[in-house]
Design an enzyme around this catalytic site. Structure first.
Site, PDB file in Angstrom:
ATOM      1  CE  LYS A   1      -3.990   0.930  -1.026  1.00 56.48           C
ATOM      2  NZ  LYS A   1      -4.531   0.423   0.249  1.00 56.48           N
TER       3      LYS A   1
ATOM      4  CE1 TYR B   1      -4.634   1.719   4.391  1.00 56.06           C
ATOM      5  CE2 TYR B   1      -3.262   0.521   5.941  1.00 56.06           C
ATOM      6  CZ  TYR B   1      -3.516   0.973   4.667  1.00 56.06           C
ATOM      7  OH  TYR B   1      -2.641   0.671   3.678  1.00 56.06           O
TER       8      TYR B   1
ATOM      9  CB  SER C   1      -0.958   0.021   1.180  1.00 54.99           C
ATOM     10  OG  SER C   1      -2.035  -0.825   0.903  1.00 54.99           O
TER      11      SER C   1
ATOM     12  CB  VAL D   1       0.075  -5.853   4.192  1.00 51.49           C
ATOM     13  CG1 VAL D   1      -1.162  -5.227   4.787  1.00 51.49           C
ATOM     14  CG2 VAL D   1      -0.092  -6.111   2.697  1.00 51.49           C
TER      15      VAL D   1
HETATM   16  N1  GLN Z   1      -2.369  -5.349  -1.870  1.00 56.35           N
HETATM   17  C1  GLN Z   1      -2.846  -5.197  -0.535  1.00 56.35           C
HETATM   18  C2  GLN Z   1      -4.356  -5.339  -0.483  1.00 56.35           C
HETATM   19  O1  GLN Z   1      -5.046  -4.787  -1.291  1.00 56.35           O
HETATM   20  C3  GLN Z   1      -2.402  -3.887   0.041  1.00 56.35           C
HETATM   21  C4  GLN Z   1      -2.873  -3.655   1.452  1.00 56.35           C
HETATM   22  C5  GLN Z   1      -1.930  -2.889   2.317  1.00 56.35           C
HETATM   23  O2  GLN Z   1      -0.716  -2.854   2.121  1.00 56.35           O
HETATM   24  N2  GLN Z   1      -2.466  -2.329   3.386  1.00 56.35           N
HETATM   25  O3  GLN Z   1      -4.886  -5.994   0.347  1.00 56.35           O
END
Ligand code: GLN
Length: 304
Positions: free
Chosen positions: A66, A240, A63, A258
């Site tokens: 993003k 988050y 993520s 993650v």
């Molecule tokens: N590719 C992961 C997902 O969509 C990314 C989530 C994350 O890093 N928080 O679940």
């Protein structure tokens, strides 16, 4: 500031802590990483590099990507992005779908998965060769031409990413996805699969500490005003439903993934990337958060 000594002290301190949490396994390929990895890289705007631990090892940025899609989207479409995505914290987990239905398919912010899927749709619409062009953009801002997608990780998430498929279908049904859902998911799973080192990540986030300019290129990637907006979103939404906790303990804008990475920025001073794969219940790196808390506590410096 003697960052060398400081990073060494932080490393000693976190290495002695119990390794709490779990390596992400809901994307099966991510479960293969050794849990005891730890790296931390700090780059100052005047070009100095400090590091400790496994800073030259590639890991899945997930993520954190993003922030790169938001930066690219804003450089392409400016403020019009906010017709399709909000700028409020969601207070929910990164892959939650609950708000999306009653808020008519407008994701709360660009850093939850729903928001990232809308940005992926925008890039699929705007770029000639979306996956290739996006990778070039990440290579440019990180100053590393060798950055690649990890195709096994992208495939692994494609096979198990049912929640992301639900989100993109909900968005499509509300008119907020303009391309085919398969194309948007394919782009999203690839952006998440990008592999970088702590050093690459610190390099690519330096533009947020440096008024929108890449230190290695002196290229203006985004405006100072866009830096303000993206940094504000990192502070309020980058973790988050743990964004409040991160702001409280660390006091810097940042973003997690993650794969166990976290990148944070001290405006006008430095960018810092830390990697430790074990995640807490909110999906953020436990030791990564601790290390950054120690950094701002020991330096007595945060944005506040
Ligand atoms: N590719 C992961 C997902 O969509 C990314 C989530 C994350 O890093 N928080 O679940």
């Amino acid at each position: 500031m003697n960052y060398s000594e400081l990073l060494k002290n932080i490393y000693e301190e976190v290495k002695g802590l119990p390794l709490e949490g779990k390596v992400a396994s809901y994307i099966p390929q991510l479960a293969n990483v050794s849990a005891d990895k730890f790296g931390m890289s700090l780059l100052t705007v005047d070009g100095k590099e400090y590091k400790v631990g496994d800073t030259d090892e590639n890991f899945s940025i997930q993520s954190i990507s993003k922030v790169f899609t938001l930066t690219h989207v804003m450089s392409l479409v400016g403020e019009t992005i906010w017709e399709r995505i909000g700028v409020e914290p969601s207070g929910n987990s990164f892959n939650s779908i609950v708000q999306l239905e009653y808020e008519n398919g407008i994701p709360r912010n660009p850093f939850i998965n729903a928001g990232a899927l809308v940005m992926a749709d925008l890039l699929v619409s705007k770029l000639n060769d979306p996956k290739k062009d996006f990778l070039e953009f990440v290579r440019k801002i990180s100053g590393n031409k060798n950055i690649e997608y990890n195709l096994a990780v992208a495939k692994s998430e494609k096979e198990t990413g049912f929640m992301n498929a639900s989100l993109v279908n909900m968005l499509k049904s509300r008119g907020n996805i303009h391309n085919k859902v398969e194309d948007v998911l394919d782009f999203y799973f690839h952006q998440c699969s990008i592999e970088m080192t702590c050093k690459d990540l610190a390099n690519s986030f330096l533009l947020f500490a440096n008024q929108g300019k890449c230190a290695h290129l002196q290229d203006q990637i985004i405006s100072g005003s866009q830096v303000k907006r993206i940094s504000a979103l990192m502070l309020s939404c980058g973790f988050y439903d743990e964004s409040g906790e991160f702001a409280y303990k660390v006091g810097l804008p940042g973003k997690s993934g993650v794969g166990g990475g976290i990148v944070a920025v001290q405006p006008q001073k430095y960018s810092v990337a830390v990697w430790s794969p074990k995640l807490n219940k909110k999906g953020n790196s436990s030791l990564g958060m601790k290390a950054l808390e120690l950094l701002t506590t020991k330096t007595g410096m945060s944005i506040f």
